[in-house]
Design a protein around this motif. Sequence first.
Motif, short mmCIF file in Angstrom:
data_model
loop_
_atom_site.label_atom_id
_atom_site.label_comp_id
_atom_site.label_asym_id
_atom_site.label_seq_id
_atom_site.Cartn_x
_atom_site.Cartn_y
_atom_site.Cartn_z
N ARG A 176 11.63 9.68 -5.49
CA ARG A 176 13.01 9.12 -4.72
C ARG A 176 12.39 9.30 -3.27
O ARG A 176 12.22 8.72 -2.51
N ARG A 177 11.90 10.63 -3.18
CA ARG A 177 11.69 11.32 -1.69
C ARG A 177 9.58 10.85 -1.35
O ARG A 177 10.11 10.33 0.11
N PHE A 178 8.99 10.16 -2.34
CA PHE A 178 7.64 10.10 -1.95
C PHE A 178 7.00 9.42 -2.48
O PHE A 178 6.00 8.83 -1.64
N LEU A 179 7.70 8.57 -3.42
CA LEU A 179 6.36 7.78 -4.60
C LEU A 179 6.44 6.33 -3.41
O LEU A 179 4.95 5.88 -3.57
N ASP A 180 7.14 5.67 -2.98
CA ASP A 180 7.45 4.71 -2.36
C ASP A 180 6.50 4.87 -1.17
O ASP A 180 4.87 3.93 -0.70
N GLU A 181 5.99 6.10 -0.12
CA GLU A 181 5.45 6.53 0.99
C GLU A 181 4.03 6.79 -0.19
O GLU A 181 3.56 6.21 0.87
N ALA A 182 4.11 7.47 -1.12
CA ALA A 182 2.52 7.55 -1.54
C ALA A 182 1.74 6.55 -1.53
O ALA A 182 1.00 6.09 -1.75
N ARG A 191 2.27 3.09 -0.45
CA ARG A 191 1.96 2.67 0.91
C ARG A 191 1.00 3.20 1.26
O ARG A 191 0.12 2.49 2.28
N TYR A 192 0.86 4.80 1.31
CA TYR A 192 -0.29 5.69 1.83
C TYR A 192 -2.11 4.65 1.14
O TYR A 192 -2.68 4.56 2.25
N TYR A 193 -1.31 4.75 -0.07
CA TYR A 193 -2.90 5.10 -0.52
C TYR A 193 -2.82 3.31 -0.64
O TYR A 193 -4.86 2.75 -0.02
N ALA A 194 -2.68 2.19 -0.64
CA ALA A 194 -2.52 1.18 -0.73
C ALA A 194 -3.44 0.43 0.96
O ALA A 194 -3.88 -0.39 1.20
N ASN A 195 -2.58 0.81 1.99
CA ASN A 195 -2.94 0.91 3.86
C ASN A 195 -3.88 1.35 3.40
O ASN A 195 -4.87 0.68 4.61
N ILE A 196 -4.38 3.18 3.51
CA ILE A 196 -5.25 3.82 4.16
C ILE A 196 -6.89 3.52 3.18
O ILE A 196 -7.65 3.78 3.70
N VAL A 197 -6.58 3.86 1.57
CA VAL A 197 -7.04 3.81 1.28
C VAL A 197 -7.87 2.72 0.20
O VAL A 197 -8.74 1.81 -0.82
N GLY A 198 -6.34 1.92 -0.08
CA GLY A 198 -6.35 0.63 -1.24
C GLY A 198 -8.00 -0.46 -0.43
O GLY A 198 -8.12 -0.63 -2.61
N LYS A 199 -8.47 -0.65 0.07
CA LYS A 199 -9.67 -1.06 0.07
C LYS A 199 -11.08 -0.85 -1.08
O LYS A 199 -11.77 -1.31 -1.11
N TYR A 200 -10.66 1.21 -1.15
CA TYR A 200 -11.71 1.65 -1.77
C TYR A 200 -12.20 1.71 -2.86
O TYR A 200 -11.78 2.90 -3.29
N GLY A 201 -11.12 0.53 -3.71
CA GLY A 201 -10.49 0.98 -5.42
C GLY A 201 -11.94 1.67 -6.20
O GLY A 201 -11.87 2.77 -6.88
N MET A 202 -12.96 0.58 -5.92
CA MET A 202 -13.99 0.91 -7.18
C MET A 202 -14.44 2.97 -6.75
O MET A 202 -14.40 3.16 -7.28
N GLN A 203 -14.59 3.43 -4.99
CA GLN A 203 -15.10 4.41 -4.84
C GLN A 203 -13.87 5.39 -4.93
O GLN A 203 -13.87 6.55 -5.89
N VAL A 204 -12.30 5.54 -5.36
CA VAL A 204 -11.83 5.99 -5.79
C VAL A 204 -11.64 5.99 -7.05
O VAL A 204 -11.71 8.32 -7.57
N THR A 235 9.56 -7.62 8.23
CA THR A 235 9.03 -5.97 7.25
C THR A 235 7.44 -5.66 7.75
O THR A 235 7.04 -6.43 8.09
N ASP A 236 7.74 -4.95 8.37
CA ASP A 236 6.01 -4.78 8.81
C ASP A 236 5.21 -4.36 8.06
O ASP A 236 5.78 -4.39 6.04
N VAL A 237 4.20 -4.85 7.65
CA VAL A 237 3.26 -5.65 6.73
C VAL A 237 3.55 -4.55 5.55
O VAL A 237 2.30 -4.57 5.11
N SER A 238 2.82 -3.75 6.22
CA SER A 238 2.79 -1.95 5.54
C SER A 238 3.56 -2.14 4.43
O SER A 238 3.02 -1.78 3.14
N TRP A 239 4.37 -2.24 4.69
CA TRP A 239 5.23 -1.90 3.23
C TRP A 239 5.27 -3.14 2.11
O TRP A 239 5.24 -3.01 0.98
N LEU A 240 4.54 -4.47 2.80
CA LEU A 240 4.71 -5.92 2.00
C LEU A 240 3.48 -5.80 0.94
O LEU A 240 3.52 -5.90 0.30
N ILE A 241 2.55 -4.75 1.99
CA ILE A 241 0.94 -4.31 1.23
C ILE A 241 1.19 -3.53 -0.17
O ILE A 241 1.16 -3.77 -0.81
N GLU A 242 2.45 -2.70 0.55
CA GLU A 242 2.90 -1.65 -0.83
C GLU A 242 3.65 -2.33 -1.85
O GLU A 242 3.17 -1.36 -3.09
#
Length: 398
Positions: free
Chosen positions: A188-194, A196-209, A294-301
């Motif tokens: 409830r508190r963090f999952l959507d934000e986690a 959103r953080y992954y998808a927008n900040i790290v998401g492009k680098y799935g292979m490296q992750v 809607t901010d695009v970061s939430w759409l990407i999430e």
Amino acid sequence: MINIQEAAEDITWIGGSDRRLARFENLFPLEHGVSYNSYVVKDDKTVLFDTADVSVADQYLENLNAALGEKMPDYIVVLHMEPDHCALLSVVHQLYPSAVIVCSMQASNMIRQFFPELGSAGFRIVKEGDTLETGKHTFHFIAAPMVHWPEVLMAFDDATGSLFSADAFGTFGSLDDSIFADDYDFDRRFLDEARRYYANIVGKYGMQVTSVLKKASGLAIQRILPLHGPVWRKDLSIFIGKYQKWSSYTPETDDTLVVYGSLYGHTAEAANSFAYALRAKTGKTVRVFDASKTDVSWLIEEVWRCGKIVLFCPTYNGGIYPPVEHFLSDLQALSVQNRTFALAENGTWAPAAAKLMRARLETLKNVTIVDEVLSFRSALHASDSEKLDAFADAVANA
């Protein structure tokens, strides 16, 4: 007021939370703030892991002083050189000039770019497989290039099973009364934000992750200490499982995401009608968002969560309505994969949006684009019910 907490044996969290910052990286809205995590290890040798953002400087320096007590740091380990974690590096080194900066070769170059005054500081360059021994703690360095900068290291502590994970396993959101994920209702508190953080900040680098996750799978990890968000000490497999899904571009659910652009409400009404029709056919959740509001970061999430994405878009100046085009640009920039897309267009005299959107989506890897297109003029009417039904059928069966 001092605010420090024990993260593990001999390891103290000394970070801070910023609830005033409006946007992370001046891009992503922070409705619930953000935390900046830093850690002090007190052993025969004393180690500081990363610093913090300038926005929490006063709190951070007070916490650092309290955690160190009479000790001086022997080492300052820089796992990640992004300014939200290194902004206070020069200030801290001026306070403790004998401390050796431990970092990767690329990070040392970045340090000199950000802080020329640190050019004469003592450096210890480390790489994958190197260790730092402080007494009863031995830290093993793991290279994590492009997660999400090229210089990134992680560090694993044998003594406590703690993985200092840099920006991996981070999340937006401030920390309240505890630094530990299990002290919150995380979903409830963090999952959507986690997400959103992954998808927008790290998401492009799935292979490296994925590569780093394979390295980490061989470690006896008992705790995860990220640079943003809560520390994990229980049920680590839950969050690691999320990262395995996110990094492999595997949808979490079979929900459908509907994103629309609408000038005067007609395309919005069509998107809502479609959502009702699809829910009636499948019984599954359909989420509807206005790309203009809607901010695009939430759409990407939501893209990282959902398996199907349906775009409703008016033709605008012979092209794609700008908020929807912005969304498509982010899909391309973040290398979205393994999703099913469907397209609906509105055009009063010359509908063209669907063809143009398809061309953008075809640049993505491993995506399916539904052949059936819902095309309507100006507004969707009762006379278009068969077209709407056929489109909903096509999406349901895709």
